[in-house]
Design an enzyme around this catalytic site. Structure first.
Site, PDB file in Angstrom:
ATOM      1  N   HIS A  22       0.807  -1.226   0.000  1.00 24.63           N
ATOM      2  CA  HIS A  22       0.000   0.000   0.000  1.00 24.63           C
ATOM      3  C   HIS A  22       0.840   1.276   0.000  1.00 24.63           C
ATOM      4  CE1 HIS A  22      -4.136  -1.746   0.977  1.00 24.63           C
ATOM      5  NE2 HIS A  22      -3.328  -2.790   0.884  1.00 24.63           N
ATOM      6  N   ASP A 119      -5.729   6.158   1.197  1.00 24.39           N
ATOM      7  CA  ASP A 119      -5.942   4.745   0.927  1.00 24.39           C
ATOM      8  C   ASP A 119      -7.427   4.458   1.113  1.00 24.39           C
ATOM      9  OD1 ASP A 119      -6.142   1.793   1.543  1.00 24.39           O
ATOM     10  OD2 ASP A 119      -3.986   1.925   1.203  1.00 24.39           O
ATOM     11  N   TRP A 316      17.206 -11.377  -4.895  1.00 26.89           N
ATOM     12  CA  TRP A 316      16.511 -10.221  -5.484  1.00 26.89           C
ATOM     13  C   TRP A 316      16.756 -10.191  -6.981  1.00 26.89           C
ATOM     14  CZ3 TRP A 316      17.823  -5.915  -8.363  1.00 26.89           C
ATOM     15  CH2 TRP A 316      16.841  -4.912  -8.451  1.00 26.89           C
ATOM     16  N   HIS A 334       2.434 -15.302  -6.113  1.00 24.83           N
ATOM     17  CA  HIS A 334       1.409 -15.358  -5.074  1.00 24.83           C
ATOM     18  C   HIS A 334       0.097 -14.726  -5.536  1.00 24.83           C
ATOM     19  CE1 HIS A 334       3.298 -11.487  -4.890  1.00 24.83           C
ATOM     20  NE2 HIS A 334       2.495 -11.020  -3.970  1.00 24.83           N
ATOM     21  N   ASN A 338      -0.114  -6.224  -7.841  1.00 22.35           N
ATOM     22  CA  ASN A 338       1.006  -5.635  -8.577  1.00 22.35           C
ATOM     23  C   ASN A 338       1.681  -6.676  -9.469  1.00 22.35           C
ATOM     24  OD1 ASN A 338       0.603  -3.164  -7.345  1.00 22.35           O
ATOM     25  ND2 ASN A 338       2.100  -3.544  -5.732  1.00 22.35           N
ATOM     26  N   SER A 339       1.856  -7.873  -8.940  1.00 22.83           N
ATOM     27  CA  SER A 339       2.494  -8.937  -9.723  1.00 22.83           C
ATOM     28  C   SER A 339       1.639  -9.333 -10.918  1.00 22.83           C
ATOM     29  CB  SER A 339       2.761 -10.154  -8.832  1.00 22.83           C
ATOM     30  OG  SER A 339       3.714  -9.851  -7.836  1.00 22.83           O
ATOM     31  N   GLU A 342       2.057  -6.664 -13.536  1.00 29.65           N
ATOM     32  CA  GLU A 342       3.378  -6.735 -14.164  1.00 29.65           C
ATOM     33  C   GLU A 342       3.428  -7.885 -15.160  1.00 29.65           C
ATOM     34  OE1 GLU A 342       6.925  -5.319 -11.482  1.00 29.65           O
ATOM     35  OE2 GLU A 342       5.546  -6.458 -10.228  1.00 29.65           O
TER      36      GLU A 342
END
Length: 434
Positions: A22, A119, A316, A334, A338-339, A342
Site C-alpha cells: 500500500h 488509501d 533479489w 502469489h 502488482n504482480s 506486471e
C-alpha cells in the site's frame, strides 16, 4: 519542513495504510500527481518505519513532504502472534494521528489542506473532508475484482459472475467479522461511494463490465494504471546478481520465473515440493527468494541446478526486466495485484499460489475469467500438482495474455483511457484543469 521551487497555492494530504504494498503504491500515485502539479504541496503521512524505507534515496518531486505518524505500538509492547496484530494497533490510533499530523503540516506550510488523497481503507476520511469542506479521493490499491461454501458460484455484480465466495478476502463475508480490520472493511464499503473520485491501479479494458458497474455506483471510478507501465525509470534497475545475463544464455520462452514478493514465502515443505517438481520436469528457472529460505531446499538442489545452468536462485531480481525478457515463459507468483499487472504488462502467463486477502480472488480471475494462467491445484505446492501446472503452461498457448498486454500498453499511451482518466483525477485533486 520547507518546500522548494515555485510558489505553492494548494495543499494535498495523503494518508497511507502502512502495510504490504500500500505505501509504495500511494507514493507512486503521489509522485505522479506532484510531478503533474508542481504548484501543489503534497504532505505524505505514513508510519516512520515505512517512510524511512520509501524515502531512502528518493529524489525529485520537491513538492512532496514526509510526515511520520504513530504506528500505535507502545514502547514496551510484546507481540503475541495474534492475526493482524500490528494492523489492529495502528487502526486504533490512525484517525487521531492523521488529524494531529494534518494540523502540523498546515502550520509548517502555511497552507490549509485543500484535498485528501487516502488509501481506500480509511473510511473516516469522508467525515474529515466534510468537516474541512474539501474533496477527498479514495485510492483503491487492489484490483477492481476485490471490491459460504468455497465452491459456490455467486452472481455478485456484473463482471464478477464467476467468482466464488471462498475467494473473497477474509473478513468480508467470513472469518472474524468483529476484528478491527473487518470493521474497517465494512465501514469502507459504506462510505466509498461518498468519495469524489476512486482511482485504481488498473486499466478499464481488463474488466469492462466491472468498470461499467462500478462507475455507475461510485463517483469518478478511474482506472489509471498499470503503474508499472507508467512509472518506469529511464535507466535500468541495477542487476546485482547478473540475472539478465543468465537469461540471455537461456532459450526463448523456456524459463519459469518464481517470486512471491517480499512478504510471503511458502512453508518449507512446499518449497521442497516446488523444487522437486522443477527438477522432475527439467524446467529451467530463475527463483527470487530470501536467503533464509535456502536451507529448506532439497539436499544438493542448489548445487545441481547451478552446475548444469538449469536454475538460478537469488535473493533479489530486477523484476520488470526479468518479466520482459524473451526467455521467460511463466511467472510463478502469489497472485498479488502488482504482480498480476506486471505479468499482464509483459505478456507472461501465471501459475498462482495465493496466500491471503485479494490474492485468492486475483488468482481465480487469472484462471477462470481472464484465462491467462492457472491456480495451483489444491491451493498449495505439491510435486504432482506443480508438475501438472508447469507441463500445462508450457504446452498451451495463452493468446489472451498477449491481447491484454496490448490493451494495457494502449491504455497508458498519451491518448489512452488510463492517461485520460489521470487527467480527470488531477483536476479533482488540484481543483483545476491541467
Amino acid at each position: 519542513m520547507e518546500v522548494t521551487g515555485t510558489v505553492k497555492n494548494k495543499h494535498v494530504a495523503v494518508f497511507t495504510f502502512p502495510y504490504s504494498s500500500h505505501p509504495a503504491l500511494l507514493l507512486t500515485l503521489t509522485r505522479k500527481l506532484a510531478s503533474a502539479a508542481p504548484t501543489v504541496v503534497f504532505s505524505f503521512f505514513n508510519i516512520e518505519k515505512s517512510n524511512r524505507v520509501l524515502f531512502s534515496g528518493l529524489s525529485g518531486c520537491t513538492n512532496i513532504l514526509r510526515y511520520d505518524v504513530s504506528d500505535g505500538i507502545p514502547d514496551d509492547y510484546v507481540f503475541v502472534g495474534k492475526p493482524q496484530e500490528d494492523v489492529n494497533l495502528f487502526l486504533a490510533v490512525a484517525e487521531d494521528e492523521f488529524r494531529r499530523a494534518v494540523r502540523v503540516a498546515e502550520i509548517d506550510t502555511g497552507l490549509k489542506i485543500s484535498c485528501l488523497v487516502v488509501d481506500g481503507f480509511f473510511w473516516f476520511a469522508g467525515d474529515m473532508a466534510t468537516e474541512m469542506n474539501i474533496p477527498w479521493v479514495a485510492f483503491w490499491t487492489a484490483g477492481a475484482c476485490s471490491a459460504g461454501p468455497d465452491e459456490e458460484i455467486v452472481d455478485l455484480i456484473p463482471g464478477l459472475e464467476s467468482v466464488r465466495l471462498g475467494d473473497l478476502p477474509s473478513g468480508v463475508v467470513m472469518g472474524n467479522l468483529e476484528s478491527p480490520f473487518a470493521t474497517m472493511l465494512h465501514k469502507m464499503g459504506r462510505t466509498l461511494a461518498r468519495a469524489n473520485a476512486v482511482p485504481i491501479n488498473s486499466f478499464q479494458e481488463l474488466d469492462p463490465d466491472l468498470t461499467k458497474n462500478l462507475s455507475s455506483n461510485l463517483n469518478k471510478f478511474l482506472n489509471i494504471g498499470p503503474f508499472n507501465l507508467t512509472t518506469k525509470e529511464k535507466t535500468s534497475e541495477h542487476d546485482e546478481y547478473a540475472c539478465i545475463s543468465w537469461l540471455d544464455n537461456q532459450k526463448t520462452r523456456t524459463v519459469a520465473y518464481i517470486c512471491f514478493g517480499t512478504v510471503f514465502t511458502p512453508p518449507a515443505h512446499e518449497l521442497v515440493e516446488l523444487a522437486e517438481a522443477l527438477e522432475e520436469t527439467e524446467t529451467s528457472f530463475l527463483w527470487s527468494i530470501n536467503k533464509d529460505s535456502y536451507k529448506h531446499f532439497p539436499k544438493g538442489f542448489l548445487e545441481r541446478t547451478s552446475a548444469n545452468e538449469t536454475g538460478k536462485v537469488v535473493p533479489w531480481v530486477p523484476q520488470d526486466q526479468v518479466l520482459n525478457h524473451v526467455a521467460i515463459r511463466v511467472f510463478v507468483t502469489h497472485g498479488g495485484w502488482n504482480s498480476v499487472l506486471e505479468s499482464v504488462g509483459a505478456g507472461v502467463p501465471m501459475i498462482c499460489r495465493p496466500f491471503i486477502g485479494d490474492q485468492h480472488m486475483n488468482s481465480w480471475m487469472v484462471e477462470r475469467v481472464w484465462e491467462i494462467g492457472l491456480r495451483i491445484q489444491g491451493g498449495n505446492f505439491t510435486k504432482r500438482a506443480t508438475c501438472r501446472a508447469l507441463e500445462h503452461v508450457f504446452s498451451h498457448s495463452y493468446k489472451r495474455i498477449e491481447a491484454l498486454k496490448d490493451l494495457a500498453h494502449k491504455a497508458v499511451a498519451s491518448n489512452g483511457s488510463s492517461s485520460q482518466n489521470f487527467k480527470t483525477l488531477l483536476e479533482v485533486v488540484t481543483g483545476s484543469t491541467p
